[in-house]
Write a protein that holds these residues in place. Sequence first.
Motif, PDB file in Angstrom:
ATOM      1  N   ARG A  40      42.387  41.999  27.605  1.00 59.10           N
ATOM      2  CA  ARG A  40      41.745  43.307  27.473  1.00 59.10           C
ATOM      3  C   ARG A  40      42.736  44.344  26.950  1.00 59.10           C
ATOM      4  O   ARG A  40      42.380  45.192  26.125  1.00 59.10           O
ATOM      5  CB  ARG A  40      41.184  43.747  28.818  1.00 59.10           C
ATOM      6  CG  ARG A  40      40.400  45.038  28.734  1.00 59.10           C
ATOM      7  CD  ARG A  40      39.903  45.484  30.069  1.00 59.10           C
ATOM      8  NE  ARG A  40      39.017  46.623  29.924  1.00 59.10           N
ATOM      9  CZ  ARG A  40      38.578  47.359  30.928  1.00 59.10           C
ATOM     10  NH1 ARG A  40      38.912  47.074  32.148  1.00 59.10           N
ATOM     11  NH2 ARG A  40      37.772  48.383  30.719  1.00 59.10           N
ATOM     12  N   ARG A  85      43.365  40.318  32.072  1.00 64.87           N
ATOM     13  CA  ARG A  85      43.770  41.714  31.861  1.00 64.87           C
ATOM     14  C   ARG A  85      44.621  41.842  30.599  1.00 64.87           C
ATOM     15  O   ARG A  85      44.531  42.846  29.873  1.00 64.87           O
ATOM     16  CB  ARG A  85      44.529  42.242  33.082  1.00 64.87           C
ATOM     17  CG  ARG A  85      43.679  42.349  34.334  1.00 64.87           C
ATOM     18  CD  ARG A  85      44.301  43.305  35.347  1.00 64.87           C
ATOM     19  NE  ARG A  85      44.347  44.669  34.831  1.00 64.87           N
ATOM     20  CZ  ARG A  85      43.343  45.539  34.901  1.00 64.87           C
ATOM     21  NH1 ARG A  85      42.197  45.190  35.459  1.00 64.87           N
ATOM     22  NH2 ARG A  85      43.480  46.766  34.416  1.00 64.87           N
ATOM     23  N   TYR A  99      43.735  35.839  36.423  1.00 69.14           N
ATOM     24  CA  TYR A  99      43.288  37.235  36.407  1.00 69.14           C
ATOM     25  C   TYR A  99      44.185  38.078  35.515  1.00 69.14           C
ATOM     26  O   TYR A  99      43.704  38.915  34.725  1.00 69.14           O
ATOM     27  CB  TYR A  99      43.287  37.781  37.831  1.00 69.14           C
ATOM     28  CG  TYR A  99      43.046  39.265  37.925  1.00 69.14           C
ATOM     29  CD1 TYR A  99      41.799  39.809  37.645  1.00 69.14           C
ATOM     30  CD2 TYR A  99      44.065  40.133  38.299  1.00 69.14           C
ATOM     31  CE1 TYR A  99      41.569  41.180  37.735  1.00 69.14           C
ATOM     32  CE2 TYR A  99      43.854  41.494  38.397  1.00 69.14           C
ATOM     33  CZ  TYR A  99      42.604  42.016  38.110  1.00 69.14           C
ATOM     34  OH  TYR A  99      42.386  43.369  38.196  1.00 69.14           O
ATOM     35  N   GLU A 100      45.476  37.861  35.621  1.00 72.09           N
ATOM     36  CA  GLU A 100      46.398  38.659  34.815  1.00 72.09           C
ATOM     37  C   GLU A 100      46.249  38.333  33.325  1.00 72.09           C
ATOM     38  O   GLU A 100      46.403  39.201  32.468  1.00 72.09           O
ATOM     39  CB  GLU A 100      47.833  38.443  35.284  1.00 72.09           C
ATOM     40  CG  GLU A 100      48.831  39.453  34.761  1.00 72.09           C
ATOM     41  CD  GLU A 100      48.500  40.886  35.139  1.00 72.09           C
ATOM     42  OE1 GLU A 100      48.959  41.794  34.408  1.00 72.09           O
ATOM     43  OE2 GLU A 100      47.791  41.120  36.139  1.00 72.09           O
ATOM     44  N   GLU A 140      37.506  44.608  41.263  1.00 71.86           N
ATOM     45  CA  GLU A 140      38.252  44.388  40.027  1.00 71.86           C
ATOM     46  C   GLU A 140      37.367  44.256  38.794  1.00 71.86           C
ATOM     47  O   GLU A 140      37.854  43.962  37.711  1.00 71.86           O
ATOM     48  CB  GLU A 140      39.134  43.143  40.170  1.00 71.86           C
ATOM     49  CG  GLU A 140      40.064  43.171  41.368  1.00 71.86           C
ATOM     50  CD  GLU A 140      40.870  44.454  41.458  1.00 71.86           C
ATOM     51  OE1 GLU A 140      41.392  44.898  40.416  1.00 71.86           O
ATOM     52  OE2 GLU A 140      40.972  45.017  42.569  1.00 71.86           O
ATOM     53  N   THR A 141      36.055  44.454  38.959  1.00 67.84           N
ATOM     54  CA  THR A 141      35.170  44.419  37.807  1.00 67.84           C
ATOM     55  C   THR A 141      33.986  45.354  38.011  1.00 67.84           C
ATOM     56  O   THR A 141      33.551  45.571  39.152  1.00 67.84           O
ATOM     57  CB  THR A 141      34.650  42.990  37.538  1.00 67.84           C
ATOM     58  OG1 THR A 141      33.843  42.991  36.349  1.00 67.84           O
ATOM     59  CG2 THR A 141      33.812  42.482  38.706  1.00 67.84           C
ATOM     60  N   TYR A 181      50.318  42.878  39.535  1.00 64.25           N
ATOM     61  CA  TYR A 181      49.099  43.017  38.765  1.00 64.25           C
ATOM     62  C   TYR A 181      49.185  44.252  37.872  1.00 64.25           C
ATOM     63  O   TYR A 181      49.675  45.302  38.285  1.00 64.25           O
ATOM     64  CB  TYR A 181      47.887  43.134  39.684  1.00 64.25           C
ATOM     65  CG  TYR A 181      47.501  41.828  40.351  1.00 64.25           C
ATOM     66  CD1 TYR A 181      47.132  40.728  39.591  1.00 64.25           C
ATOM     67  CD2 TYR A 181      47.498  41.714  41.740  1.00 64.25           C
ATOM     68  CE1 TYR A 181      46.766  39.542  40.192  1.00 64.25           C
ATOM     69  CE2 TYR A 181      47.130  40.525  42.349  1.00 64.25           C
ATOM     70  CZ  TYR A 181      46.768  39.443  41.573  1.00 64.25           C
ATOM     71  OH  TYR A 181      46.408  38.263  42.168  1.00 64.25           O
ATOM     72  N   SER A 182      48.696  44.108  36.641  1.00 64.52           N
ATOM     73  CA  SER A 182      48.720  45.229  35.691  1.00 64.52           C
ATOM     74  C   SER A 182      47.785  46.338  36.164  1.00 64.52           C
ATOM     75  O   SER A 182      46.664  46.068  36.597  1.00 64.52           O
ATOM     76  CB  SER A 182      48.290  44.754  34.303  1.00 64.52           C
ATOM     77  OG  SER A 182      49.177  43.774  33.823  1.00 64.52           O
ATOM     78  N   LEU A 191      38.017  45.394  35.150  1.00 67.17           N
ATOM     79  CA  LEU A 191      37.426  44.614  34.073  1.00 67.17           C
ATOM     80  C   LEU A 191      35.929  44.915  34.007  1.00 67.17           C
ATOM     81  O   LEU A 191      35.357  45.474  34.945  1.00 67.17           O
ATOM     82  CB  LEU A 191      37.653  43.126  34.320  1.00 67.17           C
ATOM     83  CG  LEU A 191      39.112  42.651  34.357  1.00 67.17           C
ATOM     84  CD1 LEU A 191      39.184  41.188  34.800  1.00 67.17           C
ATOM     85  CD2 LEU A 191      39.782  42.829  33.004  1.00 67.17           C
TER      86      LEU A 191
END
Length: 263
Positions: A119, A116, A112-113, A227-228, A195-196, A201
């Motif tokens: 992105r 990110r 996941y990170e 998260e999205t 987490y950033s 997302l």
Amino acid sequence: MSSAPIATSAERHGAALSRAVARLRSEPRPRLRLICFPHVGAGAAVFRTWISHLPPEVDLYAVRAPGRENRVTEPLATNGHVLLEALAPDLEPLLEVPFVIVGHCSGSVLAYEYARMLRAVAGPEPVELVLSSAEGPKVRKLEDPPLHRLGGATLLERVVAYGGMAPQVLDDPQLMSMYERILRADYQAVETLSYSPGPALEIPLTVLGGRRDEFVSPESMAAWSAETTGRFSLRLLDGPHFILAEAGVEIGLIAERLVGGAV
């Protein structure tokens, strides 16, 4: 002039791009590529069982962290962000075709990170993010004390309970010593990773989990939906917390769906 597609740099580089990335399955002209992050303590080879479930024209690559397989002599990584930054140039050549980022169990944190990170630098983004058996960031709670601070025997027994290591390891002092070092470093890397921050997302996100998972609830896995802004799906499989084997069929179906949709 030939109309044949030009080979990507990943294809030109042969069996592996670097020691940090394992090329488990390669197709001459891939339409989709899976980039997998393994659970703590594991190497890239754990994903080989998925190969038979993949449709044609789908590549399978996996991250190989220091301290295992052909990187056994390298210093272990204990900082998740530093590990991802080191991996970025090795993974970049894989992003030339549509790709899926996959995180298995604790590897979901890094997967996941990494999504990110792509992105944040305006890089290519995955056509889908697939995570498994992990809590969403907003409900994530570390144990007290965290696993990387547990005593050696207690740490190994916990991993055996999760299903991520054979119980026979506990009967072999030499194996216990080797795995303890790797597990402690890997857990430190994911447990201390923050987490950033930033907007959600915008890509499809699928979470896989086991119906008999005693450690991560369906509700905490469903929390990934925050998260999205893209499509979210939670698929509960007939399995426990550690669903590497059970997930193979589902991963194949996801890949088939994406290839069929001409990603």
